[in-house]
Design a protein around this motif. Structure first.
Motif, PDB file in Angstrom:
ATOM      1  N   ILE A 103       3.294   2.927   5.807  1.00 12.10           N
ATOM      2  CA  ILE A 103       3.381   1.901   4.771  1.00 12.10           C
ATOM      3  C   ILE A 103       4.340   0.766   5.145  1.00 12.10           C
ATOM      4  O   ILE A 103       4.181  -0.349   4.676  1.00 12.10           O
ATOM      5  CB  ILE A 103       3.801   2.544   3.421  1.00 12.10           C
ATOM      6  CG1 ILE A 103       2.740   3.572   2.993  1.00 12.10           C
ATOM      7  CG2 ILE A 103       3.951   1.507   2.324  1.00 12.10           C
ATOM      8  CD1 ILE A 103       3.148   4.443   1.837  1.00 12.10           C
ATOM      9  N   LYS A 104       5.287   1.032   6.035  1.00 10.53           N
ATOM     10  CA  LYS A 104       6.285  -0.013   6.320  1.00 10.53           C
ATOM     11  C   LYS A 104       5.662  -1.272   6.903  1.00 10.53           C
ATOM     12  O   LYS A 104       6.244  -2.340   6.784  1.00 10.53           O
ATOM     13  CB  LYS A 104       7.414   0.525   7.200  1.00 10.53           C
ATOM     14  CG  LYS A 104       7.051   0.804   8.628  1.00 10.53           C
ATOM     15  CD  LYS A 104       8.283   1.221   9.415  1.00 10.53           C
ATOM     16  CE  LYS A 104       7.870   1.895  10.708  1.00 10.53           C
ATOM     17  NZ  LYS A 104       8.887   2.736  11.266  1.00 10.53           N
ATOM     18  N   SER A 119       0.342 -11.844  -9.387  1.00 12.57           N
ATOM     19  CA  SER A 119       1.171 -13.061  -9.317  1.00 12.57           C
ATOM     20  C   SER A 119       1.545 -13.500  -7.920  1.00 12.57           C
ATOM     21  O   SER A 119       1.638 -14.680  -7.648  1.00 12.57           O
ATOM     22  CB  SER A 119       2.442 -12.860 -10.131  1.00 12.57           C
ATOM     23  OG  SER A 119       2.093 -12.548 -11.446  1.00 12.57           O
ATOM     24  N   ALA A 120       1.787 -12.532  -7.036  1.00 14.02           N
ATOM     25  CA  ALA A 120       2.309 -12.921  -5.728  1.00 14.02           C
ATOM     26  C   ALA A 120       1.225 -12.922  -4.654  1.00 14.02           C
ATOM     27  O   ALA A 120       1.535 -12.971  -3.474  1.00 14.02           O
ATOM     28  CB  ALA A 120       3.433 -11.980  -5.324  1.00 14.02           C
ATOM     29  N   LEU A 121      -0.026 -12.855  -5.066  1.00 20.63           N
ATOM     30  CA  LEU A 121      -1.079 -12.698  -4.060  1.00 20.63           C
ATOM     31  C   LEU A 121      -1.874 -13.976  -3.835  1.00 20.63           C
ATOM     32  O   LEU A 121      -1.921 -14.861  -4.695  1.00 20.63           O
ATOM     33  CB  LEU A 121      -2.038 -11.586  -4.507  1.00 20.63           C
ATOM     34  CG  LEU A 121      -1.400 -10.223  -4.743  1.00 20.63           C
ATOM     35  CD1 LEU A 121      -2.457  -9.238  -5.188  1.00 20.63           C
ATOM     36  CD2 LEU A 121      -0.707  -9.737  -3.490  1.00 20.63           C
ATOM     37  N   ASP A 122      -2.525 -14.050  -2.666  1.00 16.36           N
ATOM     38  CA  ASP A 122      -3.398 -15.188  -2.400  1.00 16.36           C
ATOM     39  C   ASP A 122      -4.710 -14.986  -3.155  1.00 16.36           C
ATOM     40  O   ASP A 122      -4.964 -13.910  -3.680  1.00 16.36           O
ATOM     41  CB  ASP A 122      -3.612 -15.335  -0.884  1.00 16.36           C
ATOM     42  CG  ASP A 122      -4.268 -14.115  -0.280  1.00 16.36           C
ATOM     43  OD1 ASP A 122      -5.259 -13.613  -0.862  1.00 16.36           O
ATOM     44  OD2 ASP A 122      -3.795 -13.641   0.756  1.00 16.36           O
ATOM     45  N   PRO A 123      -5.569 -16.034  -3.245  1.00 12.73           N
ATOM     46  CA  PRO A 123      -6.786 -15.929  -4.067  1.00 12.73           C
ATOM     47  C   PRO A 123      -7.670 -14.735  -3.722  1.00 12.73           C
ATOM     48  O   PRO A 123      -8.230 -14.096  -4.611  1.00 12.73           O
ATOM     49  CB  PRO A 123      -7.496 -17.249  -3.776  1.00 12.73           C
ATOM     50  CG  PRO A 123      -6.410 -18.185  -3.400  1.00 12.73           C
ATOM     51  CD  PRO A 123      -5.369 -17.367  -2.700  1.00 12.73           C
ATOM     52  N   GLY A 183      -0.310  -7.546  -0.387  1.00 13.25           N
ATOM     53  CA  GLY A 183      -1.568  -7.186  -1.030  1.00 13.25           C
ATOM     54  C   GLY A 183      -1.922  -5.721  -0.821  1.00 13.25           C
ATOM     55  O   GLY A 183      -2.420  -5.053  -1.736  1.00 13.25           O
ATOM     56  N   MET A 184      -1.664  -5.213   0.380  1.00 15.23           N
ATOM     57  CA  MET A 184      -1.963  -3.796   0.649  1.00 15.23           C
ATOM     58  C   MET A 184      -1.079  -2.892  -0.204  1.00 15.23           C
ATOM     59  O   MET A 184      -1.522  -1.877  -0.731  1.00 15.23           O
ATOM     60  CB  MET A 184      -1.740  -3.494   2.137  1.00 15.23           C
ATOM     61  CG  MET A 184      -2.832  -4.060   3.032  1.00 15.23           C
ATOM     62  SD  MET A 184      -2.283  -4.123   4.733  1.00 15.23           S
ATOM     63  CE  MET A 184      -2.682  -2.462   5.273  1.00 15.23           C
ATOM     64  N   VAL A 211      -9.669   1.240  -3.199  1.00 16.15           N
ATOM     65  CA  VAL A 211      -8.741   0.132  -2.943  1.00 16.15           C
ATOM     66  C   VAL A 211      -8.836  -0.391  -1.511  1.00 16.15           C
ATOM     67  O   VAL A 211      -8.069  -1.253  -1.111  1.00 16.15           O
ATOM     68  CB  VAL A 211      -7.271   0.526  -3.240  1.00 16.15           C
ATOM     69  CG1 VAL A 211      -7.121   0.924  -4.685  1.00 16.15           C
ATOM     70  CG2 VAL A 211      -6.800   1.643  -2.327  1.00 16.15           C
ATOM     71  N   GLY A 212      -9.784   0.165  -0.746  1.00 14.65           N
ATOM     72  CA  GLY A 212     -10.032  -0.361   0.592  1.00 14.65           C
ATOM     73  C   GLY A 212      -8.966  -0.028   1.614  1.00 14.65           C
ATOM     74  O   GLY A 212      -8.733  -0.782   2.547  1.00 14.65           O
ATOM     75  N   LEU A 213      -8.303   1.104   1.438  1.00 15.08           N
ATOM     76  CA  LEU A 213      -7.291   1.498   2.421  1.00 15.08           C
ATOM     77  C   LEU A 213      -7.729   2.749   3.186  1.00 15.08           C
ATOM     78  O   LEU A 213      -6.929   3.362   3.876  1.00 15.08           O
ATOM     79  CB  LEU A 213      -5.945   1.777   1.734  1.00 15.08           C
ATOM     80  CG  LEU A 213      -5.184   0.586   1.169  1.00 15.08           C
ATOM     81  CD1 LEU A 213      -3.971   1.055   0.389  1.00 15.08           C
ATOM     82  CD2 LEU A 213      -4.742  -0.347   2.276  1.00 15.08           C
ATOM     83  N   ASP A 214      -8.991   3.122   3.061  1.00 11.36           N
ATOM     84  CA  ASP A 214      -9.442   4.386   3.665  1.00 11.36           C
ATOM     85  C   ASP A 214      -9.430   4.364   5.186  1.00 11.36           C
ATOM     86  O   ASP A 214      -9.340   5.387   5.833  1.00 11.36           O
ATOM     87  CB  ASP A 214     -10.830   4.785   3.128  1.00 11.36           C
ATOM     88  CG  ASP A 214     -11.802   3.621   3.151  1.00 11.36           C
ATOM     89  OD1 ASP A 214     -11.336   2.471   3.082  1.00 11.36           O
ATOM     90  OD2 ASP A 214     -13.014   3.856   3.221  1.00 11.36           O
TER      91      ASP A 214
END
Lengths: 256, 299, 69
Positions: free
Chosen positions: B131-132, B162-166, B137-138, B122-125
């Motif tokens: 988290i705050k 639904s709530a994310l950019d392209p 998107g993250m 998920v690209g959070l490595d």
């Protein structure tokens, strides 16, 4: 059990990282110092007041402060510190229900009982650490300035106050299974306290009421013995257990 | 065997019927699009599948096991990504995933590897912050990671895009596509292009009922008659064409066959050629998900 | 109150002052570092923290004012 351990560690971490643990312990430390300090300052305050009294023609004799005064302050201040704990803990369940932070965990198989119990455990740990820290500090200063031997049944009296706190925490657990906000929990817990105080006005019931546990001055003075508090202590412990056991099935109805 | 079987579930909140017979089934290794307008009952259905909501009737089976209220399907079957995932702001992503893994009873070593694997997916490595401070998107990406932690048989995502950019949307869709290799995915949405991009099967939900459930191919088969749109160079020719083809409609200078078989199309072209009517444009309309959606919702 | 008397109070006063001021200091630090609160505004919470500085102010802030994390 796996769920309980993992969630308990999460709760402990939450208490520490959101600084709630630090604040609560800080307040108990302040209260612990404040009690002997107020006792120590009483003669000074009286002296100042005495000047006014002399003008009015009333003479005030020399006041001798003893360990009893210091512990009387302790007994008077502890409920205030307990109220602080209740205010800070009142939303511990409801805020998670409302925000939906439990959803991912519950859908992974975390049981609601584990949630109820691990939060209870963390509240008990915080209250215990705070209450006994406060006791220790007051004990230290009272020994420093006066002599703790003057007052009787000190640790038993502190135990009684602690037990009363356990009952109040159980109220938080119980009301959290019904309420939808921390304010409602606070209201319910406060209502229980007021109801008990009102009932305490009838001398017959007094002996059985948990509020009796907060009345430690006769204990210090030796007018009452620990045995005289047994009924109230047993009832408090039993009511706490019932509240917690009742909260478990009711919590299942909470929408998360 | 179907991973998820939903049969005729019903639910009312007070006098308001939210679900009134929802049925669909999800086979293994399939991305299933659960389509409906806002308020059609998508989230309610998903909460029922997760055992977070008491239904008034119907049956739900996950991997052959009945789901009932308060009894979450056995751990390991379902991973869930809520529409607005909420986490503990004072933890970082790895700590949160570890908590999730511990709850499902994963072993320490397995959990450690799995956390690394998922954070990379998920690209959070590289993310060390708590988290705050995360963006929408993250949080959504961490939401997928936590849902996949114990390798569930079924991944349920509630409006993940639904709530994310392209860019964020594309990331999420790629992650879901990648997850398909190991698990079935149900995801609800009202964004039809997302469904066309990754789904194999769909169900349409309207007014608390499933009005269609089947594969994408079935939708195309169902609508064999494709539309035809004709624009003429000279508008005065329109009269002649309409005389010859009575089922054609004139809509603001464009002549439209709502449904035209290949034969009809050939006839039209022959007629135009024979009459020497100059044509600007003759276009075929492939029925897509949007037409289907409009058809089922009756608009 | 003369010096010898004051000396007697020092073991009480020093830790009390330290504890209370660090609580107050931390609260003000926390209020200034956050822009949004569950209820109320920055000015309100600064006043509350200072007025109830013994510990009621900080407690009220952390119980009611602090944003959920």
């Amino acid at each position: 059990m796996k769920g309980f351990t993992a969630f308990f560690i999460k709760e402990l971490r939450e208490m520490i990282r959101t600084k709630r643990m630090m604040i609560i312990l800080g307040i108990f430390l302040v209260v612990g110092i404040l009690s002997p300090a107020m006792a120590k300052l009483t003669p000074e305050l009286m002296k100042m007041a005495a000047e006014d009294f002399t003008e009015m023609g009333v003479t005030v004799g020399e006041i001798k402060v003893t360990a009893l005064d210091s512990w009387a302050q302790f007994t008077k201040n502890m409920p205030t510190a307990l109220i602080v704990v209740i205010i800070m803990m009142s939303g511990i369940y409801t805020s998670e229900y409302a925000r939906g932070t439990l959803v991912p965990l519950i859908t992974k198989g975390l049981s609601r009982q584990a949630v109820v119990l691990s939060k209870l455990a963390v509240m008990l740990i915080t209250w215990s650490a705070g209450a006994w820290l406060c006791y220790g500090v007051t004990y230290f200063y009272t020994e420093w300035y006066w002599d703790n031997n003057t007052a009787k049944a000190l640790s038993f009296a502190a135990f009684c106050i602690w037990l009363f706190g356990v009952l109040m925490i159980s109220c938080i657990v119980f009301f959290s299974s019904l309420a939808s906000s921390g304010a409602q929990v606070m209201l319910g817990t406060g209502a229980v306290y007021i109801a008990m105080t009102m009932a305490g006005l009838y001398s017959k019931a007094k002996e059985y009421l948990p509020t009796r546990l907060l009345d430690s001055n006769p204990l210090y003075r030796g007018e009452l013995l620990p045995g005289d508090y047994t009924k109230a202590a047993v009832i408090s412990a039993a009511v706490s257990a019932v509240l917690i056991l009742a909260a478990m099935p009711i919590t299942k109805r909470q929408m998360i | 065997m179907n991973v998820l079987e939903v049969k005729e579930i019903k639910k009312s909140f007070g006098s308001k019927k939210v679900l009134d017979g929802v049925s669909f089934s999800v086979p293994e290794n399939c991305v299933f699009g659960f389509i409906g307008r806002n308020g059609a009952g998508k989230t309610t259905t998903m909460r029922a599948v997760l055992g977070l909501l008491e239904t008034d009737g119907g049956e739900i089976e996950v991997c052959g096991e009945r789901v009932s209220y308060g009894k979450t399907p056995k751990s390991g079957y379902i991973g869930y990504l809520p529409d607005v995932p909420e986490f503990y702001g004072y933890m970082n992503a790895r700590e949160y995933l570890t908590l999730c893994g511990e709850i499902t009873g994963m072993s320490r070593n397995d959990l450690k590897n799995r956390c690394g694997e998922l954070l990379e997916l998920v690209g959070l490595d590289k993310e060390k912050h708590r988290i705050k401070g995360y963006s929408r998107g993250m949080k959504q990406r961490l939401g997928i990671a936590q849902a996949l932690i114990n390798r569930p048989k079924l991944l349920i995502c509630d409006e993940p895009t639904s709530a994310l950019d392209p860019v964020g949307r594309k990331d999420i869709l790629d992650i879901i596509s990648a997850a398909k290799e190991q698990t079935s995915v149900v995801f609800s949405t009202h964004i039809l292009s997302d469904v066309e991009r990754i789904c194999g099967r769909v169900a349409f939900l309207e007014g608390g009922r499933t009005v269609f459930s089947g594969s994408i191919e079935e939708i195309h088969e169902r609508q064999t008659d494709t539309g035809l749109e004709l624009t003429l160079k000279r508008t005065e020719d329109a009269e002649r064409v309409l005389e010859a083809f009575s089922d054609m409609e004139n809509s603001g200078g464009r002549l439209i066959f709502k449904k035209a078989s290949d034969k009809k199309a050939a006839e039209l072209m022959a007629f135009l050629a024979a009459q020497q009517i100059p044509v600007m444009r003759l276009e075929r309309h492939e029925a897509d998900l949007e037409d289907m959606f409009m058809e089922v919702v009756g608009k | 109150m003369d010096m010898t008397e004051l000396k007697e109070y020092l073991p009480l006063l020093i830790p009390l002052v330290i504890a209370q001021f660090s609580l107050l200091g931390y609260t003000i630090f926390h209020i200034m570092r956050h822009d949004s609160y569950k209820h109320g505004s920055r000015a309100l919470w600064l006043i509350v923290a200072l007025v109830g500085m013994q510990f009621i102010g900080p407690v009220l802030y952390f119980a009611i004012g602090k944003e959920e994390e």
